[in-house]
Design a protein around this motif. Structure first.
Motif, PDB file in Angstrom:
ATOM      1  N   ASN A   6       0.795  -1.234   0.000  1.00 46.01           N
ATOM      2  CA  ASN A   6       0.000   0.000   0.000  1.00 46.01           C
ATOM      3  C   ASN A   6       0.823   1.277   0.000  1.00 46.01           C
ATOM      4  O   ASN A   6       0.334   2.315  -0.436  1.00 46.01           O
ATOM      5  CB  ASN A   6      -0.920   0.015   1.226  1.00 46.01           C
ATOM      6  N   TYR A  77      -6.287   6.967   6.360  1.00 44.02           N
ATOM      7  CA  TYR A  77      -5.697   5.737   5.811  1.00 44.02           C
ATOM      8  C   TYR A  77      -5.981   4.519   6.688  1.00 44.02           C
ATOM      9  O   TYR A  77      -6.315   3.454   6.164  1.00 44.02           O
ATOM     10  CB  TYR A  77      -4.195   5.933   5.567  1.00 44.02           C
ATOM     11  N   VAL A  78      -5.843   4.669   8.011  1.00 42.79           N
ATOM     12  CA  VAL A  78      -6.097   3.508   8.884  1.00 42.79           C
ATOM     13  C   VAL A  78      -7.552   3.067   8.735  1.00 42.79           C
ATOM     14  O   VAL A  78      -7.843   1.873   8.680  1.00 42.79           O
ATOM     15  CB  VAL A  78      -5.759   3.841  10.361  1.00 42.79           C
ATOM     16  N   HIS A  80      -9.231   3.056   6.202  1.00 43.34           N
ATOM     17  CA  HIS A  80      -9.401   2.322   4.945  1.00 43.34           C
ATOM     18  C   HIS A  80      -8.422   1.146   4.845  1.00 43.34           C
ATOM     19  O   HIS A  80      -8.048   0.720   3.748  1.00 43.34           O
ATOM     20  CB  HIS A  80      -9.297   3.257   3.755  1.00 43.34           C
ATOM     21  N   GLY A  81      -7.999   0.645   6.001  1.00 43.72           N
ATOM     22  CA  GLY A  81      -7.247  -0.610   6.037  1.00 43.72           C
ATOM     23  C   GLY A  81      -5.774  -0.488   5.745  1.00 43.72           C
ATOM     24  O   GLY A  81      -5.112  -1.496   5.461  1.00 43.72           O
ATOM     25  N   VAL A  82      -5.244   0.730   5.797  1.00 39.57           N
ATOM     26  CA  VAL A  82      -3.805   0.920   5.553  1.00 39.57           C
ATOM     27  C   VAL A  82      -3.105   0.936   6.911  1.00 39.57           C
ATOM     28  O   VAL A  82      -3.597   1.561   7.864  1.00 39.57           O
ATOM     29  CB  VAL A  82      -3.555   2.256   4.812  1.00 39.57           C
ATOM     30  N   THR A  83      -1.972   0.253   7.009  1.00 38.12           N
ATOM     31  CA  THR A  83      -1.268   0.219   8.301  1.00 38.12           C
ATOM     32  C   THR A  83      -0.583   1.559   8.564  1.00 38.12           C
ATOM     33  O   THR A  83      -0.298   2.326   7.635  1.00 38.12           O
ATOM     34  CB  THR A  83      -0.197  -0.889   8.323  1.00 38.12           C
ATOM     35  N   ARG A  84      -0.302   1.803   9.833  1.00 39.74           N
ATOM     36  CA  ARG A  84       0.425   3.024  10.210  1.00 39.74           C
ATOM     37  C   ARG A  84       1.822   3.012   9.589  1.00 39.74           C
ATOM     38  O   ARG A  84       2.373   4.066   9.261  1.00 39.74           O
ATOM     39  CB  ARG A  84       0.512   3.111  11.744  1.00 39.74           C
ATOM     40  N   ASP A  86       2.654   1.726   6.617  1.00 35.28           N
ATOM     41  CA  ASP A  86       2.546   2.141   5.212  1.00 35.28           C
ATOM     42  C   ASP A  86       2.267   3.640   5.090  1.00 35.28           C
ATOM     43  O   ASP A  86       2.741   4.298   4.163  1.00 35.28           O
ATOM     44  CB  ASP A  86       1.453   1.341   4.495  1.00 35.28           C
TER      45      ASP A  86
END
Lengths: 259, 290
Positions: A6, A77-78, A80-84, A86
């Motif tokens: 991501n 972002y978190v 929407h499933g993005v890791t911290r 990324d």
């Protein structure tokens, strides 16, 4: 189940969003520059080059957008499933891209102004930031303001590549410090946030001195007697940036997303 | 795709107060789960843990056998829909959907467009200019179109009018039939939404006080209706949840499974034995805890 990583997507998205903001900012600066040129032609006053004007103003622009990164982008972002992780990597890449883009655009527009001035045979006095002297006995209160205005600077006409790189590096540092301050206030108490903000201001001042040392520019008295090869302060400067990024990562690694 | 959720001995503490404690449950089937609780019961905290918005103080959350926190493989498959505030959002619906679709592997653009039409969402207006109900419909559209294997709707329909909520319920059921996933729904509109639930979790003061299949839960009690004297004599030894009376006709909701013998007795006395409502059970399990 495994998807493409991501962080490149985060980097390109952030570059686009912040790039649009940068276009707005540069557009305003361009308008101001044109007005200043017209006024200088009428009054025969000196006017700074577009590169020099944006060199100073971009520090504040990057500091501000750095400050809002954690509160504005990380929750998005978190959620929407993005890791911290990324988000962190993507933000670094986008900030580097943005710093390069702003300095290149600024240098290019300054070149266009120069060509137009020659073509139209306009008589203008251009000032340079190099004419502004650093107050060697500066006190702590004025440190931050001076750091913004008297940032190590290379004249575009003397070495355009070095000037553009110094511009980029300088505004990137301001972004990182803004990001650090934003992360500190998002994660920690107000008092700890203020402490990290002071640390950030000191880091900006240290970065200015290190960059000045490597470029052979004027430095405050307390470091003037240090003599070292140009790459040593550059290495220390990069270590300083890495330490700031490491602190940001520590602050955001497990940060709670509030909504 | 199925990503079972396993929660063990979970606790979350805020400044010495437990928001969740000793929470344990497993959600193994692709079903619609109703998660009910009064305000402050810990529903949103629980959802925040599943969506990796925060970490637990103790205990564990496993999704698909892994800890979801900062786990790229899991986080992209968990979508948490809440009342997102769009007061500063200048983007239009379509650009928001486009941006979300980049991070959601199962996102269905065609279905998103279908939902935009169903909810009559304007595509030429900035989100901040939409009404609260429209903004809620945008959140619902994103939540459904993501088709995340674990989708959480936390009171996401607040502000939506009744016909719009009805569209949501229809779409939820239709899409779940075609693309089964674990869907967690929290709501205060229990009577309106209970037909959606296949399994129900009830939280009270940070603890799970009930986790049952919907049908099993309803069998835990009954509504006894008939003449006042007959009803009173029939229910006198039972746990009574709710009483209504009109003239000589009385209806009492009782908690506790009725035996075959009791049902026969009721029939012999001319009493009607009706189904319990989820709302009655919910009120019973969570009342008096303020």
């Amino acid at each position: 189940m495994q998807q493409p990583r991501n962080f490149p997507k985060v980097a390109s998205d952030l570059f686009m969003v912040q790039g649009i903001w940068a276009c707005g900012y540069l557009g305003i600066m361009l308008f101001v520059q044109i007005v200043k040129i017209i006024l200088s032609l009428l009054s025969e006053n000196e006017v700074a080059t577009f590169f020099d004007t944006t060199f100073v103003a971009s520090n504040i622009f990057m500091l501000v957008i750095g400050i809002i990164s954690v509160s504005g982008f990380l929750p998005h972002y978190v959620s929407h499933g993005v890791t911290r992780r990324d988000y962190f990597k993507g933000t670094i890449l986008s900030a580097i891209g943005l710093a390069l883009a702003i300095s290149i655009v600024s240098a290019a527009l300054t070149g266009i102004f120069h060509v137009l001035t020659k073509l139209l045979k306009l008589q203008m006095d251009m000032t340079s930031l190099e004419n502004v002297q650093m107050d060697k006995d500066g006190n702590v209160v004025g440190m931050f303001v001076k750091s913004v205005i008297l940032t190590p600077h290379v004249d575009l006409s003397s070495n355009w590549l070095l000037a553009t790189l110094v511009f980029s590096l300088n505004i990137f540092i301001y972004y990182v410090i803004g990001w650090l301050i934003g992360a500190a206030f998002s994660r920690l108490s107000v008092s700890k946030g203020i402490l990290l903000m002071i640390a950030g201001i000191l880091a900006i001042h240290a970065a200015d001195i290190l960059l000045s040392l490597s470029l052979g520019l004027e430095v405050p008295n307390f470091v003037a007697h240090f003599e070292m090869p140009f790459f040593i302060p550059i290495i220390i400067l990069f270590l300083l940036i890495v330490v700031c990024l490491w602190v940001i990562r520590l602050l955001t690694k497990r940060i709670i997303v509030k909504f | 795709m199925r990503l079972p959720v396993e929660v063990k001995n979970l606790a979350v503490q805020y400044q010495g107060q437990f928001a969740l404690k000793n929470v344990e449950f497993t959600l193994s089937e692709n079903k619609i789960y109703g998660v009910l609780g009064r305000n402050g019961a810990g529903k949103t905290t629980l959802f925040s843990l599943l969506a990796s918005f925060r970490e637990a103080t103790s205990g564990s959350v496993n999704i698909g056998g892994e800890n979801p926190f900062e786990n790229e493989k899991i986080m992209q498959h968990v979508h948490f829909v809440y009342n997102k505030d769009y007061k500063d959002e200048n983007d239009h619906v379509k650009s928001i959907l486009e941006s979300v679709s980049r991070y959601r592997p199962h996102f269905d653009v065609e279905y998103a467009n279908h939902l935009i039409e169903r909810f009559k969402l304007p595509t030429d207006k900035a989100l901040k200019k939409l009404s609260k109900g429209m903004q809620a419909a945008v959140n619902i559209t994103i939540g459904l179109a993501c088709r995340a294997p674990i989708t959480i709707f936390d009171e996401a329909y607040n502000g939506m009018d009744a016909p719009t909520r009805e569209i949501f319920y229809q779409e939820l059921l239709e899409d779940q039939a075609q693309h089964p996933r674990i869907i967690l729904v929290s709501t205060h509109f229990i009577a309106e939404m209970e037909y959606l639930f296949e399994e129900v979790l009830i939280l009270n003061q940070g603890e799970v006080v009930m986790h049952e299949e919907y049908e099993t839960l309803l069998a835990k009690g009954a509504a006894i209706t008939g003449s006042a004297e007959e009803v009173d004599s029939f229910v006198q030894s039972m746990k009574q949840l709710n009483t209504k009376q009109l003239g000589n006709t009385k209806s009492v909701v009782v908690y506790g499974e009725l035996s075959q013998e009791e049902r026969k007795t009721a029939q012999a006395k001319g009493l009607e034995v009706g189904a319990l409502s989820l709302q009655d059970i919910f009120i019973h399990l969570t009342e008096g805890e303020d």
